[in-house]
Design a protein around this motif. Structure first.
Motif, PDB file in Angstrom:
ATOM      1  N   THR A 176       0.843  -1.194   0.000  1.00 56.10           N
ATOM      2  CA  THR A 176       0.000   0.000   0.000  1.00 56.10           C
ATOM      3  C   THR A 176       0.880   1.247   0.000  1.00 56.10           C
ATOM      4  OG1 THR A 176      -0.110  -0.011   2.419  1.00 56.10           O
ATOM      5  CG2 THR A 176      -1.853  -1.184   1.223  1.00 56.10           C
ATOM      6  N   VAL A 177       0.255   2.377  -0.301  1.00 56.92           N
ATOM      7  CA  VAL A 177       0.963   3.654  -0.275  1.00 56.92           C
ATOM      8  C   VAL A 177       1.017   4.160   1.163  1.00 56.92           C
ATOM      9  CG1 VAL A 177       0.932   6.062  -1.036  1.00 56.92           C
ATOM     10  CG2 VAL A 177       0.290   4.238  -2.626  1.00 56.92           C
ATOM     11  N   GLU A 178       2.224   4.362   1.654  1.00 57.75           N
ATOM     12  CA  GLU A 178       2.407   4.864   3.014  1.00 57.75           C
ATOM     13  C   GLU A 178       2.292   6.382   3.064  1.00 57.75           C
ATOM     14  OE1 GLU A 178       3.024   3.500   6.058  1.00 57.75           O
ATOM     15  OE2 GLU A 178       2.657   1.494   5.272  1.00 57.75           O
ATOM     16  N   SER A 179       2.900   7.072   2.103  1.00 60.56           N
ATOM     17  CA  SER A 179       2.870   8.532   2.111  1.00 60.56           C
ATOM     18  C   SER A 179       3.207   9.069   0.731  1.00 60.56           C
ATOM     19  CB  SER A 179       3.875   9.089   3.133  1.00 60.56           C
ATOM     20  OG  SER A 179       5.193   8.737   2.764  1.00 60.56           O
ATOM     21  N   ILE A 180       2.870  10.346   0.519  1.00 59.55           N
ATOM     22  CA  ILE A 180       3.245  11.013  -0.733  1.00 59.55           C
ATOM     23  C   ILE A 180       3.852  12.380  -0.402  1.00 59.55           C
ATOM     24  CG2 ILE A 180       1.497   9.843  -2.123  1.00 59.55           C
ATOM     25  CD1 ILE A 180      -0.158  12.442  -2.020  1.00 59.55           C
ATOM     26  N   GLU A 181       4.735  12.837  -1.280  1.00 57.17           N
ATOM     27  CA  GLU A 181       5.370  14.143  -1.136  1.00 57.17           C
ATOM     28  C   GLU A 181       5.314  14.838  -2.490  1.00 57.17           C
ATOM     29  OE1 GLU A 181       9.802  16.053  -0.348  1.00 57.17           O
ATOM     30  OE2 GLU A 181       9.365  13.989   0.289  1.00 57.17           O
ATOM     31  N   ILE A 182       4.969  16.126  -2.481  1.00 61.02           N
ATOM     32  CA  ILE A 182       4.787  16.868  -3.719  1.00 61.02           C
ATOM     33  C   ILE A 182       6.072  17.600  -4.111  1.00 61.02           C
ATOM     34  CG2 ILE A 182       3.422  18.621  -4.909  1.00 61.02           C
ATOM     35  CD1 ILE A 182       1.893  16.105  -4.034  1.00 61.02           C
ATOM     36  N   VAL A 183       6.477  17.433  -5.344  1.00 54.40           N
ATOM     37  CA  VAL A 183       7.487  18.303  -5.960  1.00 54.40           C
ATOM     38  C   VAL A 183       6.691  19.328  -6.768  1.00 54.40           C
ATOM     39  CG1 VAL A 183       9.452  18.460  -7.524  1.00 54.40           C
ATOM     40  CG2 VAL A 183       9.165  16.428  -6.076  1.00 54.40           C
ATOM     41  N   GLU A 194      -5.611  33.214 -15.159  1.00 54.37           N
ATOM     42  CA  GLU A 194      -4.699  32.292 -15.836  1.00 54.37           C
ATOM     43  C   GLU A 194      -4.997  30.850 -15.428  1.00 54.37           C
ATOM     44  OE1 GLU A 194       0.102  32.213 -16.864  1.00 54.37           O
ATOM     45  OE2 GLU A 194      -0.689  33.465 -15.237  1.00 54.37           O
ATOM     46  N   GLU A 195      -4.769  29.905 -16.377  1.00 57.05           N
ATOM     47  CA  GLU A 195      -5.045  28.490 -16.124  1.00 57.05           C
ATOM     48  C   GLU A 195      -3.873  27.815 -15.422  1.00 57.05           C
ATOM     49  OE1 GLU A 195      -6.101  26.579 -19.735  1.00 57.05           O
ATOM     50  OE2 GLU A 195      -8.003  27.657 -19.960  1.00 57.05           O
ATOM     51  N   LEU A 196      -4.213  26.707 -14.726  1.00 57.90           N
ATOM     52  CA  LEU A 196      -3.212  25.954 -13.976  1.00 57.90           C
ATOM     53  C   LEU A 196      -2.215  25.281 -14.917  1.00 57.90           C
ATOM     54  CD1 LEU A 196      -2.225  24.816 -11.226  1.00 57.90           C
ATOM     55  CD2 LEU A 196      -3.834  22.910 -11.562  1.00 57.90           C
ATOM     56  N   ASP A 197      -0.941  25.363 -14.586  1.00 59.57           N
ATOM     57  CA  ASP A 197       0.130  24.742 -15.359  1.00 59.57           C
ATOM     58  C   ASP A 197       0.920  23.832 -14.429  1.00 59.57           C
ATOM     59  OD1 ASP A 197       2.266  23.999 -16.899  1.00 59.57           O
ATOM     60  OD2 ASP A 197       2.860  26.032 -17.463  1.00 59.57           O
ATOM     61  N   LEU A 198       0.830  22.508 -14.662  1.00 58.37           N
ATOM     62  CA  LEU A 198       1.473  21.536 -13.784  1.00 58.37           C
ATOM     63  C   LEU A 198       2.810  21.044 -14.324  1.00 58.37           C
ATOM     64  CD1 LEU A 198      -1.646  19.402 -12.761  1.00 58.37           C
ATOM     65  CD2 LEU A 198      -0.528  21.244 -11.472  1.00 58.37           C
ATOM     66  N   THR A 199       3.382  21.725 -15.285  1.00 62.24           N
ATOM     67  CA  THR A 199       4.653  21.303 -15.868  1.00 62.24           C
ATOM     68  C   THR A 199       5.727  21.208 -14.796  1.00 62.24           C
ATOM     69  OG1 THR A 199       4.102  22.422 -17.945  1.00 62.24           O
ATOM     70  CG2 THR A 199       6.422  21.866 -17.575  1.00 62.24           C
ATOM     71  N   GLY A 200       6.398  20.054 -14.757  1.00 59.81           N
ATOM     72  CA  GLY A 200       7.458  19.839 -13.784  1.00 59.81           C
ATOM     73  C   GLY A 200       6.987  19.295 -12.459  1.00 59.81           C
ATOM     74  N   GLY A 201       5.668  19.215 -12.239  1.00 61.26           N
ATOM     75  CA  GLY A 201       5.151  18.708 -10.981  1.00 61.26           C
ATOM     76  C   GLY A 201       5.288  17.193 -10.867  1.00 61.26           C
ATOM     77  N   LYS A 202       5.669  16.707  -9.722  1.00 62.43           N
ATOM     78  CA  LYS A 202       5.852  15.269  -9.485  1.00 62.43           C
ATOM     79  C   LYS A 202       5.268  14.898  -8.126  1.00 62.43           C
ATOM     80  CE  LYS A 202       8.579  14.723 -13.157  1.00 62.43           C
ATOM     81  NZ  LYS A 202       8.232  13.873 -14.323  1.00 62.43           N
ATOM     82  N   ILE A 203       5.041  13.578  -7.964  1.00 61.57           N
ATOM     83  CA  ILE A 203       4.650  13.027  -6.669  1.00 61.57           C
ATOM     84  C   ILE A 203       5.662  11.955  -6.300  1.00 61.57           C
ATOM     85  CG2 ILE A 203       2.878  11.857  -5.314  1.00 61.57           C
ATOM     86  CD1 ILE A 203       0.804  12.829  -7.271  1.00 61.57           C
ATOM     87  N   LYS A 204       6.307  12.109  -5.144  1.00 63.38           N
ATOM     88  CA  LYS A 204       7.177  11.054  -4.607  1.00 63.38           C
ATOM     89  C   LYS A 204       6.322  10.133  -3.746  1.00 63.38           C
ATOM     90  CE  LYS A 204      11.501  13.675  -4.524  1.00 63.38           C
ATOM     91  NZ  LYS A 204      12.599  14.190  -3.656  1.00 63.38           N
TER      92      LYS A 204
END
Length: 550
Positions: A176-183, A194-204
C-alpha cells in the motif's frame, strides 16, 4: 509485488531428562513458536530475517537444567544467521555438525520457571528464489537429546519436549501507499484568470514495503485551484488515498502607488531624504507608509513584505517593498546616511599659514577640508585637502606650494567627516562637491560651522631698545593690513603686568612705550590685525624680544 515465504515446522515428540532435587518438581515443555511470516520477519543489521522464538513453558523450581537438542533444515531454503539468548540461559549453537543441522546446548543453574519464559531467538535468512507457498521443513532430532544429573539427585523424572507451534502462513503481502510528497510545478505565480500549469510537478510515493516511486502530477489529482482573485491558493493532491498540499500565488495588479517615509523619520536636502548616523543604534530603519496612486488611501501591510539593506553604516541605505495579496511587483526607496557634522571648528593665523582645528566625529575614517576665498554666495568652494588622521585633528593651510594662502585675502573654511565603505584609496578627485551639500562619491558627512579669517602674515620685531623708563619698539611694516597690536609684560610667559597698545597706521614701523619701571625687564611681541565687514582678524604673534629699562 514482493513474494514472502511460509514456514511449516514439523516437530517430533521425544523424551529428555532434567535433574531435580527430591523436594522439587519439574514439569515443563520446550516451545518453539510460529505465526504469520509477515509478523516474524524483522530487520537485523540491515537485513530482513525470519525470527523463530524458543521458550520454556511450565514449572521448573530452582533446578540445574542442561538440555541439548538439534534442529534440522534444508540449507537450500534457509541459512542460520545468529542466536539471540536470554542472559539467564547459557546457550551455544554448533552449525557445522552436518549441513542443515543446528545443534543447540542450553544450561542454566538454579533456573526457575513458573510460566512461559522466552529463552532464545534463532534468526534465519530465507533464499530469495523461493516462491510463495513453498514449505520449509524444520525438524527436531530425537537422538540429539541428552540427559544430565545434578549433584547425583535421587529422583529423576522424564518430561516431554513438544512443539506448541502455529505454522507460518503463506500470503502475498499487500503493498500500500504509506505517504506522498509533492514536488511543486515550475510555475508558482499566476495572473488573475490564468489556467493551472502543472509542468514539472511530481509526486514522490513511498510504499509499505519500503520502495519508492516518482509519478507525474496530473490535473485529475489536483483540487482547489482558482485564479479568480489575488492571494495564496492552496491546492490539494490526492493519490491512492493519500493527500498532500502545495501553494501557488495569484498575483494582483502591478503596484502603481506611492511609498513615502513618514514625517519626522527623515530630513531632506532638496528631494533627497537623509538621516544622521547614530553610532549607538548601529542601523537606520525609517518608518514608511504605502499609498494608492491618490497618495491618500493607505494600503494595508498584509499586502506587502519589506526589508532594509545597506543601512548599518553611513552611505546610502535602501528600503525594498515586495507586494503580495492584492498587488504585485516591488518598490524601492533610497536614503542617505550622513555622518554628523563636525563641531568646535576654529581657524587661526600662524607663522606658516592658517591652522584649522575641529572636534572628532565618531566612526569617521577621515576628514575633508573645504576652503574658498570670501564670497557672499555659496559658490567658490574647493575641497582641497583630505585628512586621514583621526587623532591629530588640525590642518595647516598654506604649508606648501600646492596649498598657498595670500596675505590680506579673506578665507572661509568648512570641515566634513567621511566614512570609507571600501578599502581602495580615495582619489582626491573624488572629494568634490559643494561644502553645503553632504554628497560625494565616498559618503561625506554634514559640514560643521563655517569659519572665516584673513591671512595675516606674522610681523617680525626688528629691535626693542631700552631708554629711561621707556623702550623703543621697531618692526617690519606691511600696508596689506589695518594696523598692529603690541603686547608687553614683565615675564616671558606674558602673565605678569600684561599690557597692549594698538597702532592704527599700517605704515608705522616703530613706537615708544613710556611710563615703564626702571630696572625691570620687559618682553615684547607684535602682530598685525585687519578689519573687514565689521570684523577684526588677527595674525600670529611674532617671536618675543626683551630689554631692561633704565
Amino acid at each position: 509485488m514482493k513474494k514472502l515465504l511460509a514456514m511449516l515446522l514439523s516437530l517430533v515428540m521425544v523424551f529428555a531428562f532434567v535433574s531435580v532435587t527430591a523436594a522439587d518438581d519439574a514439569d515443563f515443555t520446550l516451545v518453539i513458536k510460529g505465526g504469520d511470516v509477515n509478523e516474524n520477519t524483522v530487520p537485523v543489521n540491515g537485513e530482513q530475517l525470519l525470527k523463530v522464538d524458543v521458550a520454556l513453558n511450565g514449572t521448573v523450581e530452582d533446578t540445574l537444567l542442561t538440555l541439548t537438542f538439534a534442529l534440522t533444515y534444508d540449507p537450500g531454503q534457509i541459512t542460520f544467521v545468529n542466536l539471540e539468548k536470554d542472559d539467564a540461559f547459557n546457550m551455544a549453537v554448533v552449525n557445522d555438525v552436518t549441513p542443515g543441522t543446528l545443534r543447540i546446548t542450553m544450561t542454566s543453574e538454579g533456573v526457575k520457571v513458573t510460566e512461559e519464559t522466552a529463552v532464545a531467538a534463532l534468526y534465519f535468512k530465507v533464499a530469495e528464489n523461493l516462491e510463495a507457498g513453498a514449505e520449509i521443513a524444520l525438524g527436531l532430532l530425537k537422538d540429539a537429546v541428552a540427559e544430565t544429573y545434578a549433584d547425583n539427585a535421587s529422583v529423576v523424572t522424564a518430561h516431554d519436549i513438544a512443539a506448541d507451534f502455529a505454522p507460518y502462513t503463506v500470503s502475498e503481502e499487500e503493498i500500500t501507499v504509506e505517504s506522498i510528497e509533492i514536488v511543486p510545478p515550475e510555475k508558482k505565480e499566476y495572473q488573475i484568470g490564468e489556467e493551472l500549469d502543472l509542468t514539472g510537478g511530481k509526486i514522490k510515493v513511498v510504499y509499505s514495503n519500503g520502495t519508492e516511486e516518482t509519478v507525474d502530477l496530473t490535473a485529475d489529482m489536483v483540487e482547489g485551484f482558482s485564479s479568480e482573485k489575488a492571494g495564496v491558493c492552496t491546492l490539494t493532491v490526492t493519490y491512492e488515498g493519500k493527500t498532500a498540499t502545495f501553494d501557488v500565488t495569484i498575483l494582483g495588479p502591478e503596484f502603481t502607488g506611492i511609498v513615502k517615509f513618514n514625517e519626522g523619520e527623515v530630513e531632506y536636502k532638496g528631494e533627497t531624504p537623509y538621516v544622521i548616523w547614530n553610532h549607538e543604534a548601529g542601523k537606520h530603519e525609517p518608518a514608511f507608509t504605502v499609498y494608492e496612486e491618490d497618495g491618500e488611501t493607505v494600503i494595508a501591510p498584509e499586502n506587502y513584505d519589506f526589508e532594509y539593506k545597506e543601512n548599518t553604516m553611513p552611505g546610502t541605505g535602501y528600503l525594498f517593498v515586495y507586494f503580495k495579496g492584492a498587488y504585485s511587483g516591488e518598490a524601492m526607496l533610497s536614503f542617505k546616511i550622513y555622518l554628523p557634522a563636525t563641531t568646535e571648528t576654529y581657524v587661526e593665523n600662524v607663522e606658516n599659514g592658517i591652522k584649522v582645528t575641529w572636534a572628532p566625529v565618531e566612526d569617521a575614517a577621515g576628514y575633508v577640508i573645504y576652503r574658498r576665498a570670501w564670497s557672499t554666495t555659496t559658490d567658490g568652494w574647493t575641497a582641497f585637502a583630505r585628512w586621514d588622521n583621526t587623532t591629530a585633528l588640525e590642518y595647516l593651510d598654506g604649508h606648501d606650494e600646492a596649498h598657498k594662502t595670500f596675505a590680506g585675502t579673506r578665507y572661509q573654511y568648512g570641515v566634513k567627516a567621511y566614512f570609507a565603505r571600501r578599502t581602495d584609496p580615495i582619489a582626491q578627485a573624488e572629494i568634490g562637491g559643494n561644502v553645503n551639500e553632504p554628497s560625494g562619491n565616498f559618503n561625506l558627512g554634514m559640514v560643521g560651522p563655517l569659519k572665516t579669517t584673513v591671512r595675516i602674515t606674522t610681523r617680525k620685531l626688528v629691535s626693542v631698545t631700552a631708554g629711561s623708563k621707556q623702550m623703543t619698539v621697531k618692526w617690519e611694516p606691511s600696508k596689506n593690513f589695518t594696523g598692529y597690536q603690541i603686547k608687553y609684560a614683565t615675564d616671558a610667559k606674558f602673565t605678569k603686568d600684561v599690557k597692549a597698545i594698538k597702532i592704527t597706521n599700517p605704515a608705522t614701523a616703530q613706537t615708544v612705550i613710556k611710563s615703564l619701571t626702571s630696572g625691570k625687564t620687559y618682553y615684547v611681541v607684535i602682530r598685525s590685525y585687519h578689519e573687514f565687514d565689521g570684523m577684526t582678524y588677527y595674525g600670529g604673534w611674532s617671536e618675543a624680544k626683551n630689554c631692561k629699562v633704565k
